[in-house]
Motif scaffolding. Sequence first.
Motif, PDB file in Angstrom:
ATOM      1  N   GLU B  46      20.755   0.641   5.304  1.00  0.00           N
ATOM      2  CA  GLU B  46      20.845  -0.194   6.514  1.00  0.00           C
ATOM      3  C   GLU B  46      20.976   0.690   7.753  1.00  0.00           C
ATOM      4  O   GLU B  46      20.408   0.394   8.802  1.00  0.00           O
ATOM      5  CB  GLU B  46      22.021  -1.158   6.414  1.00  0.00           C
ATOM      6  CG  GLU B  46      21.704  -2.353   5.556  1.00  0.00           C
ATOM      7  CD  GLU B  46      22.842  -3.362   5.520  1.00  0.00           C
ATOM      8  OE1 GLU B  46      23.792  -3.255   6.310  1.00  0.00           O
ATOM      9  OE2 GLU B  46      22.772  -4.263   4.670  1.00  0.00           O
ATOM     10  N   THR B  49      17.582   2.316   8.603  1.00  0.00           N
ATOM     11  CA  THR B  49      16.578   1.452   9.241  1.00  0.00           C
ATOM     12  C   THR B  49      16.644   1.551  10.763  1.00  0.00           C
ATOM     13  O   THR B  49      15.638   1.349  11.435  1.00  0.00           O
ATOM     14  CB  THR B  49      16.769  -0.030   8.857  1.00  0.00           C
ATOM     15  OG1 THR B  49      18.102  -0.412   9.173  1.00  0.00           O
ATOM     16  CG2 THR B  49      16.471  -0.282   7.408  1.00  0.00           C
ATOM     17  N   ARG B  52      14.436   4.521  12.040  1.00  0.00           N
ATOM     18  CA  ARG B  52      13.000   4.550  11.765  1.00  0.00           C
ATOM     19  C   ARG B  52      12.323   3.370  12.438  1.00  0.00           C
ATOM     20  O   ARG B  52      12.971   2.359  12.700  1.00  0.00           O
ATOM     21  CB  ARG B  52      12.758   4.468  10.250  1.00  0.00           C
ATOM     22  CG  ARG B  52      13.013   5.746   9.530  1.00  0.00           C
ATOM     23  CD  ARG B  52      13.202   5.490   8.054  1.00  0.00           C
ATOM     24  NE  ARG B  52      13.147   6.725   7.288  1.00  0.00           N
ATOM     25  CZ  ARG B  52      14.106   7.623   7.277  1.00  0.00           C
ATOM     26  NH1 ARG B  52      15.191   7.423   7.986  1.00  0.00           N
ATOM     27  NH2 ARG B  52      13.982   8.722   6.567  1.00  0.00           N
ATOM     28  N   ILE B  54       9.557   0.139  12.698  1.00  0.00           N
ATOM     29  CA  ILE B  54       9.392  -1.011  11.810  1.00  0.00           C
ATOM     30  C   ILE B  54       8.376  -0.766  10.696  1.00  0.00           C
ATOM     31  O   ILE B  54       8.513  -1.304   9.606  1.00  0.00           O
ATOM     32  CB  ILE B  54       8.990  -2.282  12.607  1.00  0.00           C
ATOM     33  CG1 ILE B  54       7.851  -1.978  13.576  1.00  0.00           C
ATOM     34  CG2 ILE B  54      10.181  -2.851  13.347  1.00  0.00           C
ATOM     35  CD1 ILE B  54       7.334  -3.188  14.321  1.00  0.00           C
ATOM     36  N   GLN B  56       7.740   2.204   9.204  1.00  0.00           N
ATOM     37  CA  GLN B  56       8.412   3.031   8.203  1.00  0.00           C
ATOM     38  C   GLN B  56       9.442   2.208   7.434  1.00  0.00           C
ATOM     39  O   GLN B  56       9.633   2.405   6.235  1.00  0.00           O
ATOM     40  CB  GLN B  56       9.099   4.212   8.890  1.00  0.00           C
ATOM     41  CG  GLN B  56       8.124   5.185   9.522  1.00  0.00           C
ATOM     42  CD  GLN B  56       8.841   6.207  10.381  1.00  0.00           C
ATOM     43  OE1 GLN B  56       9.668   5.872  11.213  1.00  0.00           O
ATOM     44  NE2 GLN B  56       8.508   7.469  10.182  1.00  0.00           N
ATOM     45  N   ASN B  57      10.081   1.258   8.151  1.00  0.00           N
ATOM     46  CA  ASN B  57      11.102   0.444   7.499  1.00  0.00           C
ATOM     47  C   ASN B  57      10.529  -0.462   6.416  1.00  0.00           C
ATOM     48  O   ASN B  57      11.210  -0.789   5.447  1.00  0.00           O
ATOM     49  CB  ASN B  57      11.847  -0.395   8.537  1.00  0.00           C
ATOM     50  CG  ASN B  57      12.915   0.412   9.229  1.00  0.00           C
ATOM     51  OD1 ASN B  57      13.417   1.391   8.673  1.00  0.00           O
ATOM     52  ND2 ASN B  57      13.261   0.031  10.434  1.00  0.00           N
ATOM     53  N   LEU B  60      10.652   1.815   3.580  1.00  0.00           N
ATOM     54  CA  LEU B  60      12.034   2.149   3.231  1.00  0.00           C
ATOM     55  C   LEU B  60      12.705   0.972   2.523  1.00  0.00           C
ATOM     56  O   LEU B  60      13.367   1.142   1.489  1.00  0.00           O
ATOM     57  CB  LEU B  60      12.813   2.512   4.506  1.00  0.00           C
ATOM     58  CG  LEU B  60      14.297   2.826   4.309  1.00  0.00           C
ATOM     59  CD1 LEU B  60      14.481   4.102   3.512  1.00  0.00           C
ATOM     60  CD2 LEU B  60      15.014   2.937   5.640  1.00  0.00           C
ATOM     61  N   LEU B  61      12.524  -0.245   3.064  1.00  0.00           N
ATOM     62  CA  LEU B  61      13.183  -1.414   2.476  1.00  0.00           C
ATOM     63  C   LEU B  61      12.574  -1.780   1.131  1.00  0.00           C
ATOM     64  O   LEU B  61      13.236  -2.367   0.282  1.00  0.00           O
ATOM     65  CB  LEU B  61      13.109  -2.603   3.449  1.00  0.00           C
ATOM     66  CG  LEU B  61      13.962  -2.397   4.707  1.00  0.00           C
ATOM     67  CD1 LEU B  61      13.656  -3.450   5.742  1.00  0.00           C
ATOM     68  CD2 LEU B  61      15.437  -2.411   4.358  1.00  0.00           C
TER      69      LEU B  61
END
Lengths: 166, 362
Positions: B46, B49, B52, B54, B56-57, B60-61
């Motif tokens: 969290e 995020t 980084r 959106i 890349q997120n 990541l998520l």
Amino acid sequence: MNFLQVLIDNLRKGPATEPFPFGDASTPAAYRGRVAIDQDACVGCRMCEHVCAGGAIRFAEDNEALHLVIWHNTCVSCGLCAVYCPTKAITLTNNWHVSHRQEDKYKQVDHVTIPYSACTSCGVVFLKAQDPLMQLAYKTVGANETRLRDLCPDCRRVESSRGARP
Amino acid sequence: MTRTFDIPIGPLHVALEEPMYFKVGVEGETITALDLYAGHVHRGIEYLTAKRNIYQNMVLLEHVCSLCSNSHPETFAMTLEAIAGIEVPPRAHYLRMIADEIKRTASHMFNVAILAHIIGFDSLFMHVMQAREIMQDVKETIFGNRMDIAANIIGGVRYDLDATSIAFLLNQLDQLEPVLRDEIIPIYATNRSVLSRTKGIGHISRADCVDYGLMGPTARGSGLAYDVRQVAPYSAYGEIEFEAQSLPDGDVWSRAMVRLKEALSSIAILRECVRRLPPGPISAGPLPRIPAGEAIAKTEAPRGELVYYVTTDGTDVPARVRCRVPSYMNWEALKVMMKGGHVSDIPLIVNSIDPCVSCTER
């Protein structure tokens, strides 16, 4: 359902696993493997660096050129670079054979060079719009566009507004 | 005379190979108390995020959890679409549902397979995993990866189905459905070894499910038929008819059966989605501008209701991303489920909530 029947059926069907490494393992066409970059199609827009989730793609510049460097060992094969690449210079190949010897771990790098050009008017070094980008931006690339793209941004501004009234 | 003492279980190798430490108070063979200690694999996602952008997120998520790896980026994208007022095209909605249901089928079959492994029925474990492999092949062929299918982008999806891939998907469903319906489900429903270890074990009542805020198949195994896809339909779930699966007993067996029936219903939903797949664009455009704002979105992940809260500040780096995962509440319910149970049933009960440590700790 008798489980023995399932066992017998499975025995009859034979192994369910791939015979790799003694035979070929099937790889679907959409498989996201090692990244490949087409040097001629790259225009140095840096979008891949912007979206790269793992930070595997980095740009560096010196006096002569812009350099794209990709560290394959940092890449997570998410394919965002390929999705957002405007000229489709980046593709994800089907190559999943990425294992290598420990001493080679810093050599899993690809390097693409996008050379700078000198402005035909003032001689300043700048990143010229490459052919794939021109084709993307204009329906037809005429003599005027070709002449203007050889100029650095400052000279281009002057040249474009020549003859315009204040 | 029975002696009372505490036994440490974990952090490694309790049901799933993910770390969670249980301090179990026992009286002889009977469990009297339970304490949970988490935090062994906290990765600070969290926080990351907010470092980084959106795009890349989205990746990541996706790596928060491998089994719900479609639900996390999907829900995150839904919050951004709500903030920016992006209209997701109808075809993208259906493609998102297809990705969701493929992941759900594979996830449920994985959990049910692990149940067989825990009770020592490894040939059944192998059989279910082999059947699940049909769905894994779908993921690899259509999306290019077995777990992280990377189906979503902000404003739509990044994969499309053509006639060849639709034919492949339907053919795989035709292979999986009879195995699931005629082999696997009857075995779990009637096999003596399965029934004797799972019936009446790890009981939780419907009222306790409400008290503990339980989600997903864990709650539906106790008759609490709460399914986000029906209660608050997202994508195009409102256009498709299906029943929320639930069973009244609230034991390990019921939760497993709910998962198996859901996998079967997912196959039906997949067929329906493919049949109704509308033509048109698959995303709302490549680079959305996200204004400052905040939004909440929720989806039905394989483990239950997944909620995302996102605040943006006008840049493409979110100011705050918060997710509430279904596993978080489900862990607490173990205290109810385990009370009065036997020590030998601990892994079985833990597995029955389909725990996801990587979701819980992020």
